[in-house]
Motif scaffolding. Structure first.
Motif, mmCIF file in Angstrom:
data_model
loop_
_atom_site.group_PDB
_atom_site.id
_atom_site.type_symbol
_atom_site.label_atom_id
_atom_site.label_comp_id
_atom_site.label_asym_id
_atom_site.label_seq_id
_atom_site.Cartn_x
_atom_site.Cartn_y
_atom_site.Cartn_z
ATOM 1 N N GLU A 281 -98.274 -51.950 12.527
ATOM 2 C CA GLU A 281 -97.916 -51.107 13.411
ATOM 3 C C GLU A 281 -98.860 -50.560 14.313
ATOM 4 N N VAL A 282 -98.535 -50.560 15.683
ATOM 5 C CA VAL A 282 -99.096 -50.252 16.777
ATOM 6 C C VAL A 282 -99.448 -48.812 17.317
ATOM 7 N N GLY A 283 -100.296 -48.851 18.378
ATOM 8 C CA GLY A 283 -100.355 -47.416 19.039
ATOM 9 C C GLY A 283 -98.999 -47.307 19.855
ATOM 10 N N LYS A 284 -99.036 -45.964 20.752
ATOM 11 C CA LYS A 284 -97.860 -45.572 21.189
ATOM 12 C C LYS A 284 -97.638 -46.269 22.669
ATOM 13 N N SER A 285 -98.972 -46.856 23.426
ATOM 14 C CA SER A 285 -98.820 -47.456 24.385
ATOM 15 C C SER A 285 -98.388 -48.970 24.476
ATOM 16 N N VAL A 286 -97.984 -49.480 23.266
ATOM 17 C CA VAL A 286 -97.552 -50.643 23.212
ATOM 18 C C VAL A 286 -96.208 -50.885 22.314
ATOM 19 N N SER A 287 -95.861 -49.790 21.843
ATOM 20 C CA SER A 287 -94.422 -49.783 21.098
ATOM 21 C C SER A 287 -93.900 -48.540 21.099
ATOM 22 N N SER B 71 -82.253 -50.117 35.219
ATOM 23 C CA SER B 71 -83.082 -51.525 34.860
ATOM 24 C C SER B 71 -82.196 -52.570 34.437
ATOM 25 N N LEU B 72 -82.350 -53.524 35.446
ATOM 26 C CA LEU B 72 -81.637 -54.901 35.083
ATOM 27 C C LEU B 72 -82.557 -56.100 34.861
ATOM 28 N N GLY B 73 -82.038 -56.909 34.145
ATOM 29 C CA GLY B 73 -83.089 -57.946 33.776
ATOM 30 C C GLY B 73 -83.637 -57.914 32.605
ATOM 31 N N SER B 74 -84.948 -57.676 32.367
ATOM 32 C CA SER B 74 -85.923 -57.865 31.222
ATOM 33 C C SER B 74 -85.758 -56.195 30.516
ATOM 34 N N GLN B 75 -86.049 -56.173 29.284
ATOM 35 C CA GLN B 75 -86.523 -55.004 28.802
ATOM 36 C C GLN B 75 -87.751 -54.603 29.323
ATOM 37 N N VAL B 76 -88.485 -53.445 29.022
ATOM 38 C CA VAL B 76 -89.875 -53.114 29.364
ATOM 39 C C VAL B 76 -90.063 -51.748 28.825
ATOM 40 N N LEU B 77 -91.335 -51.457 28.328
ATOM 41 C CA LEU B 77 -92.113 -50.341 27.743
ATOM 42 C C LEU B 77 -92.590 -49.357 28.920
ATOM 43 N N MET B 78 -91.948 -48.237 28.896
ATOM 44 C CA MET B 78 -92.604 -47.194 30.048
ATOM 45 C C MET B 78 -93.229 -46.372 29.330
ATOM 46 N N SER C 64 -96.643 -37.677 33.690
ATOM 47 C CA SER C 64 -96.833 -39.103 34.419
ATOM 48 C C SER C 64 -96.142 -39.955 33.950
ATOM 49 N N HIS C 65 -95.588 -41.216 34.418
ATOM 50 C CA HIS C 65 -95.134 -42.347 33.987
ATOM 51 C C HIS C 65 -95.644 -43.654 34.515
ATOM 52 N N GLY C 66 -95.611 -44.798 33.844
ATOM 53 C CA GLY C 66 -96.296 -46.046 34.257
ATOM 54 C C GLY C 66 -95.966 -46.999 33.267
ATOM 55 N N ILE C 67 -96.172 -48.368 33.785
ATOM 56 C CA ILE C 67 -95.869 -49.637 33.005
ATOM 57 C C ILE C 67 -97.253 -50.425 33.086
ATOM 58 N N THR C 68 -97.646 -50.588 31.767
ATOM 59 C CA THR C 68 -99.030 -51.513 31.711
ATOM 60 C C THR C 68 -98.674 -52.847 31.945
ATOM 61 N N PRO C 69 -99.133 -53.300 32.938
ATOM 62 C CA PRO C 69 -99.309 -54.978 33.363
ATOM 63 C C PRO C 69 -99.281 -55.849 32.336
ATOM 64 N N ARG C 70 -98.474 -56.358 31.482
ATOM 65 C CA ARG C 70 -98.571 -57.480 30.432
ATOM 66 C C ARG C 70 -97.365 -58.244 30.675
ATOM 67 N N LYS C 71 -97.294 -59.246 29.781
ATOM 68 C CA LYS C 71 -96.193 -60.357 29.791
ATOM 69 C C LYS C 71 -95.292 -60.135 28.436
ATOM 70 N N SER C 72 -95.450 -59.272 27.714
ATOM 71 C CA SER C 72 -94.655 -58.894 26.500
ATOM 72 C C SER C 72 -94.666 -57.463 25.843
ATOM 73 N N ASP C 73 -93.805 -57.119 25.137
ATOM 74 C CA ASP C 73 -93.955 -55.598 24.402
ATOM 75 C C ASP C 73 -93.587 -56.097 23.003
ATOM 76 N N ILE C 74 -94.353 -55.221 22.428
ATOM 77 C CA ILE C 74 -94.267 -54.964 20.994
ATOM 78 C C ILE C 74 -93.137 -53.869 20.276
ATOM 79 N N VAL C 75 -91.967 -54.554 19.869
ATOM 80 C CA VAL C 75 -90.901 -53.610 19.344
ATOM 81 C C VAL C 75 -90.829 -53.677 17.820
ATOM 82 N N PRO C 76 -90.203 -52.349 17.472
ATOM 83 C CA PRO C 76 -90.101 -52.526 15.860
ATOM 84 C C PRO C 76 -88.580 -53.122 15.457
ATOM 85 N N LEU C 77 -88.678 -53.791 14.296
ATOM 86 C CA LEU C 77 -87.495 -54.594 13.689
ATOM 87 C C LEU C 77 -86.978 -53.468 12.896
#
Length: 676
Positions: free
Chosen positions: A121-127, A251-258, A289-302
């Motif tokens: 499990e990971v921190g709130k900023s990446v999941s 939002s259209l296209g990819s998912q993203v973590l805000m 505040s809201h923002g999106i960390t620049p990266r190429k993937s997101d960690i999501v729970p199953l």
């Protein structure tokens, strides 16, 4: 051989002991639980941005164990995540990199040791978080695939003939309808509409939202942003005076973590699926505040409780807003006068310097990491065992640059001093106009981006006198101030050059993304402009740990700021006879001088433009500021920007010092003084 085995075992035990302590720290402070079995995700302590470790360094080190591994760097954190495709790759990286040393670099003066942990499990900023900020509405699968395709097809990125409608920013492509959002001033002008309003293709979506009652205002402005994988948005709060409550983002296209951050430190993340609509109202609009960390993937729970890695793809966001009608020129109606005496100067600085830094201290400190190269070089040249006094130390980022020095910092802001103390440095709350240290106690002083906050020539000169007072003969002081000239030899400072591609909390003086004091812009903590998709975007009490009264005049412990101001002339002038002589001869105007006929108003500077006057107010928008009214989110700090030669003239007017060196440093004037 036996000695080598002994040393190896000793190192192994040392790494194990340190790992156990870090495991406890991760759980206690970050709520990250390390596990004892292999997983696809490693948490790497000391490998984060907070330790000045670069993404490229981590990729070079960990990429050798898996060509398609992904590195997730988190702003202001000392750890990072490394994600692998197979357990075998993760296991090999865990074994080889636990205890691995990264050598020092130009931006990182000391080596760091990496420690690896398996996590499931990971921190709130990446999941995604289980909670959401109050007032945030997420409508999943709100538009059909057919309607989404129709909207995407309607966007003509090749049609760029209308001025202000379309642009290519550092982090994305952008297109405006209705009104252009001006990234150079972070605002819109309701008197300058674009030729084309919001296209009819969006009418079914907007009608549906209005009819359902989740949106109160029918939008009249649309910003379309297109993001490639790896692109993001710095944390920010949308311009509060420009738009009504209820921001709509499709939002259209990819998912993203805000990511959403509250001023009190709370941090929540929300996964935005494709074809979803996000609506920010109330607290989520104005406080978080809201923002999106620049990266190429997101960690999501199953569903089974595990984690998986989703690659980001091309994403297009459509942000709809309703203008308030407030013009940028209307933001400040009661502009203060340029001070004419010590009393009015003190009141101005209290309101537009000291009180502002108390309010923005945590936000301000969050953008201050890397020392400026020339200042770091100056500090590293000092003799071991010297006593350094950093006057106006901000969050203390220059304390610790040279670990062979004895150091003490001071700042007028209690909240900034608190941050320095939490970092385990010696610090006290104090005023540069009355430094409560013994005369000739310091070997070296630095005063970075402080004196330009003083609003009269007399007070700026007093500050120089106070710095010299605490220096021993032969001691040196380094002083930086913001320059009027933001273009030198036909080369623009980074502050001006980034007016289209960056809205970072650029230090207004050095234009690097971290500074000690004096930043100019409004929204971002990253080295990029907050032109976001949703933003048209002393007391002298001794605060030092273990500080004895031998190193400072602790008799000021219970003295208030008011009493210090009242007694300032006596305290300062006695230590600077040249200033006293100037006052007597009339070279400096005193409190009794009537300058009413010369009064002029302090204008509000437009961010990232050339200065039009030396005395001005510079806006800072506090992200996520909880406020009673919308306009209270923006603070205005006083600056006196220095013209070429002015700092040298100021120093030369003070006795008992000589200028060793003066230079221009990316939008700042600097001098090195020596006490004689």
């Amino acid at each position: 051989m036996a000695a080598a085995e002994h040393d190896s075992e000793k190192l192994r035990r040392k790494i194990c002991k340190k790992s156990n302590r870090l495991r406890e720290t991760l759980l206690k402070k970050e709520n990250i639980s390390a596990v004892d079995f292999p997983t696809l995700i490693l948490c790497v302590c000391n490998g984060g941005l907070g330790n000045c470790v670069a993404y490229e360094e981590m990729l070079e080190q960990f990429g050798q164990f898996g060509k398609k591994c992904d590195i997730l760097m988190i702003p202001q954190k000392s750890y990072a995540y490394v994600c692998y495709k197979t357990i075998a790759e993760s296991e090999e990286a865990y074994k080889q990199m636990n205890g691995h040393k990264l050598q020092s670099t130009e931006n990182r003066p000391n080596e760091v040791v990496l420690y690896t942990f398996y996590v499931n499990e990971v921190g709130k900023s990446v999941s995604p978080s289980r909670e959401r900020p109050p007032g945030l509405i997420l409508l999943e699968e709100y538009v059909t695939e057919e309607y989404a395709a129709e909207i995407i097809k309607s966007v003509n990125w090749q049609d760029d003939h209308v001025k202000g409608q379309q642009g290519q920013l550092k982090h994305r492509r952008v297109k405006h309808y209705g009104y252009e959002f001006r990234y150079d001033i972070n605002n819109v002008d309701p008197d300058e509409p674009l030729p084309e309003g919001i296209p009819d293709v969006y009418k079914p979506l907007l009608d549906k939202l209005i009819d359902s009652g989740v949106v109160k205002h029918y939008p009249d402005q649309l910003t379309i942003n297109q993001y490639q994988p790896g692109q993001g948005i710095p944390p920010h709060v949308d311009t509060t005076t420009a738009f009504e409550d209820g921001l709509i983002s499709l939002s259209l296209g990819s998912q993203v973590l805000m990511e959403f951050r509250h001023p009190d430190g709370r941090h929540l993340s929300v996964l935005l699926p494709p074809r979803s609509v996000l609506i920010m109202t109330g607290e989520s609009r104005y406080v978080w505040s809201h923002g999106i960390t620049p990266r190429k993937s997101d960690i999501v729970p199953l569903a089974d409780g595990g984690l998986t890695l989703l690659q980001r793809e091309l994403r297009t966001s459509f942000t709809f807003r309703k203008l308030t009608g407030v013009k940028p020129s209307q933001l400040i109606s009661d502009k203060p006068d340029v001070p004419c005496n010590n009393s009015t100067a003190s009141e101005l600085e209290k309101k537009h310097v000291y009180q502002v830094y108390e309010e923005i201290a945590d936000h301000f400190s969050g953008t201050r990491h890397t020392p400026w190269p020339n200042i770091a070089e100056f500090l590293k040249k000092q003799s071991p065992g010297s006593l350094l006094v950093d006057v106006g130390c901000g969050n203390g980022k220059y304390l610790g640059v040279n670990k062979d020095l004895f150091e003490i910092g001071s700042d007028r802001s209690y909240n900034l001093a608190r941050i320095v103390r939490e970092r385990k440095f010696q610090v006290y709350v104090g005023d540069i106009l009355s430094i409560p240290l013994r005369a000739e106690v310091a070997d070296v002083c630095i005063c970075i981006a402080v004196i330009h906050h003083l609003s009269t020539q007399e007070r700026r000169k007093r500050a120089i006198c106070e710095l010299l007072k605490v220096l021993r003969p032969g001691g040196q002081a380094l002083i930086y101030v913001w320059a009027m000239e933001q273009e030198m030899n036909k080369v623009k400072s980074k502050y001006l050059k980034d007016n289209k591609s960056s809205n970072a909390k650029f230090d207004v003086e050095n234009q690097s993304c971290e500074n000690s004091k004096g930043d100019i812009v409004n929204h971002s903590q990253e080295n990029s402009k907050c032109e976001s998709e949703n933003q048209s975007c002393e007391n002298s009490k001794c605060e030092t740990e273990n500080q004895s009264c031998e190193s400072s005049n602790c008799h000021t412990e219970n003295q208030s700021h008011q009493s210090k101001e009242k007694n300032m002339n006596e305290n300062i002038v006695s230590g600077c006879s040249n200033l006293q002589n100037n006052i007597k001869t009339g070279n400096i105007k005193t409190d009794n001088t009537d300058l009413s006929s010369d009064l002029k108003k302090l204008e509000v500077h437009v961010n990232r433009t050339q200065f039009k006057q030396q005395d001005l107010l510079v806006p800072w928008q506090l992200k996520g500021k909880e406020k009673k009214s919308e306009s209270s989110a923006t603070f205005h700090r006083f600056y006196h920007v220095f013209q070429k030669g002015e700092l040298e003239s100021l120093c030369e007017s003070v006795k008992n010092c000589s200028i060793i060196k003066s230079y221009y440093d990316q939008g700042n004037w600097a001098v090195i003084l020596e006490k004689i």
